[in-house]
Structure formats: structure tokens, C-alpha cells
Design an enzyme around this catalytic site. Structure first.
Site, short mmCIF file in Angstrom:
data_model
loop_
_atom_site.label_atom_id
_atom_site.label_comp_id
_atom_site.label_asym_id
_atom_site.label_seq_id
_atom_site.Cartn_x
_atom_site.Cartn_y
_atom_site.Cartn_z
N LYS A 87 0.86 -1.20 0.00
CA LYS A 87 0.00 0.00 0.00
C LYS A 87 0.89 1.24 0.00
O LYS A 87 1.74 1.41 0.88
CB LYS A 87 -0.89 -0.05 1.25
CG LYS A 87 -2.10 0.84 1.20
CD LYS A 87 -2.99 0.53 2.41
CE LYS A 87 -4.20 1.40 2.47
NZ LYS A 87 -4.91 1.22 3.75
C1 E4P Z 1 -8.04 2.62 3.59
O1 E4P Z 1 -7.48 1.64 3.18
C2 E4P Z 1 -7.90 3.16 4.93
O2 E4P Z 1 -7.33 2.19 5.77
C3 E4P Z 1 -9.20 3.53 5.59
O3 E4P Z 1 -10.30 3.09 4.88
C4 E4P Z 1 -9.26 4.88 6.18
O4 E4P Z 1 -10.51 5.05 6.79
P1 E4P Z 1 -10.81 6.19 7.87
O5 E4P Z 1 -11.10 7.44 7.13
O6 E4P Z 1 -12.02 5.66 8.59
O7 E4P Z 1 -9.59 6.30 8.75
#
Ligand code: E4P
Length: 218
Positions: A87
Site C-alpha cells: 500500500k
Molecule cells: C483505507 O485503506 C484506509 O485504511 C481507511 O479506509 C481509512 O478510513 P478512515 O477514514 O475511517 O480512517
């Protein structure tokens, strides 16, 4: 639409996996920290544990912000398990690293995407997944679902194979709206998945069926 769970909590991952509908897991440094997973060895060990619970892709985020650092970290992560997806943040070095990993056949997820232009770049770099953050856009009075529709249109126009991974899901209606607008994947907390089970008429109907069965079989 594939269902990923967005957490580093092993119990939540096990519960979603037990439902039989889980296709993968996404994590990020904040989610790892929330579970008290700190230090590189512990973090790598935790990814191994997650990979043992689920069959599908597990996104593991780099913390480097320069190309060389991302490559080094990503290679370490990818070597852990074929399920690992590297990622990468949506910055210039992240896009360059995405192309590097794509050319090496390593799966990638370009994260922190907030515009159609960013999603276009991620697809050009061959990302396996692009992660537009719906909830965080909604938090600042911007239509997150509209962004998903824009990315869907662009990817379909050019037959990009990058999968739209709708992220930052807050609730069940985000999940339903993602399905309506053609997201390939959604990732959200356990509550956004188990919440889909709920309807009062189901509970009322089941109680009536069971009561009638009991009355007829005494
Ligand atoms: C995406 O892969 C992130 O881990 C995540 O969805 C972020 O979400 P949040 O805005 O609830 O922190």
C-alpha cells in the site's frame, strides 16, 4: 463487489471471515497503532497472523515517503506472503514505486486518493487497487460517492484493470451506494458489514415463524 475489512483487530477479522463473505483485509499505520502493534518485527509478525486468518489480499502500508525507502519496505512486506498488497501513498514517489512493483508483478494499493485525477495516475502506474476515501470526503461536505462514479467512468472509458477499492467507509449505506456505483471492492469496519444483516421485519418475521412452529408442534 468484494468485501474487505478495514482493521488490524484479529478478532474482528476472524468474525468477518467466519461469516464466509470476506475477500480481504486493509490496514494502515493508524489501525496498527490502535491495536498496540508497534516496532517493525511486531508489525511484520502481525501481517503474518492476518494472512493466516484470511484467504484473500492483505494491504500493508509503507511508511517511507521516498522512492528508495518505499521499494525497500515494499519488498520486505511482499516477501512475507503472496497475499500481501503493498500500500503506497498517492504522492510522486508512491506512483513511481507503484510502477516499479507493477513491473515486478507485485500487487499494489494506491491510498489516500481524493480526486479523479489522482485515480487516473494510479491506473496509469498499473495499480492493482486504488483507494478513494469516501468517508473523509463526506466529512468535509464533499460527495464521496460522486468520486467513485467519476473513477468508474474513467476506468471504463479506457478499460483500466485497476480495481476501485472504496475506502474510509463509515456505515452500511456507504456499502450499498458503493455497490450501486460499481466499486470493485469496499473496505470498512466490521460494523459496516454486520450492519447489512439487520432489518426489524426480518426479526419480527422470524419470531412469528418460530412461534407458529412451536404452537403447531406441541
Ligand atoms: C483505507 O485503506 C484506509 O485504511 C481507511 O479506509 C481509512 O478510513 P478512515 O477514514 O475511517 O480512517
Amino acid at each position: 463487489m468484494k468485501f474487505f475489512i478495514d482493521t488490524a483487530n484479529l478478532d474482528d477479522i476472524k468474525e468477518a471471515q467466519a461469516l464466509g463473505i470476506l475477500d480481504g483485509v486493509t490496514t494502515n499505520p493508524s489501525l496498527m497503532n490502535k491495536e498496540g502493534i508497534v516496532g517493525q518485527a511486531n508489525i511484520l509478525d502481525h501481517y503474518q497472523k492476518i494472512c493466516k486468518i484470511v484467504d484473500g489480499d492483505v494491504s500493508a502500508e509503507v511508511i517511507s515517503t521516498d522512492f528508495e525507502g518505499m521499494v525497500k519496505e515494499g519488498e520486505t512486506l511482499a516477501a512475507l506472503n503472496p497475499q500481501i498488497v503493498v500500500k503506497l501513498p498517492m504522492i510522486a514517489a508512491g506512483i513511481k514505486a507503484c510502477k516499479y512493483f507493477t513491473d515486478k508483478g507485485i500487487k499494489t494499493n494506491v491510498t489516500l486518493v481524493f480526486s479523479a485525477g489522482q485515480a487516473l495516475l494510479a491506473a496509469k502506474a498499473g495499480a492493482t487497487y486504488v483507494s478513494p476515501f469516501l468517508g473523509r470526503l463526506d466529512d468535509v461536505s464533499t460527495d464521496g460517492i460522486h468520486l467513485i462514479s467519476e473513477i468508474r467512468l474513467i476506468y471504463d472509458n479506457y478499460s483500466f484493470e485497476t480495481q476501485i477499492l472504496a475506502a474510509s467507509i463509515r456505515h452500511t449505506m456507504h456499502v450499498v451506494d458503493c455497490a450501486k456505483t460499481g466499486s470493485d471492492v469496499m473496505t470498512g469496519p466490521l460494523s459496516s458489514i454486520t450492519g447489512l444483516l439487520k432489518h426489524p421485519l426480518t426479526d419480527i418475521g422470524l419470531a412469528k415463524f418460530l412461534a407458529d412452529y412451536k404452537n403447531g408442534n406441541q
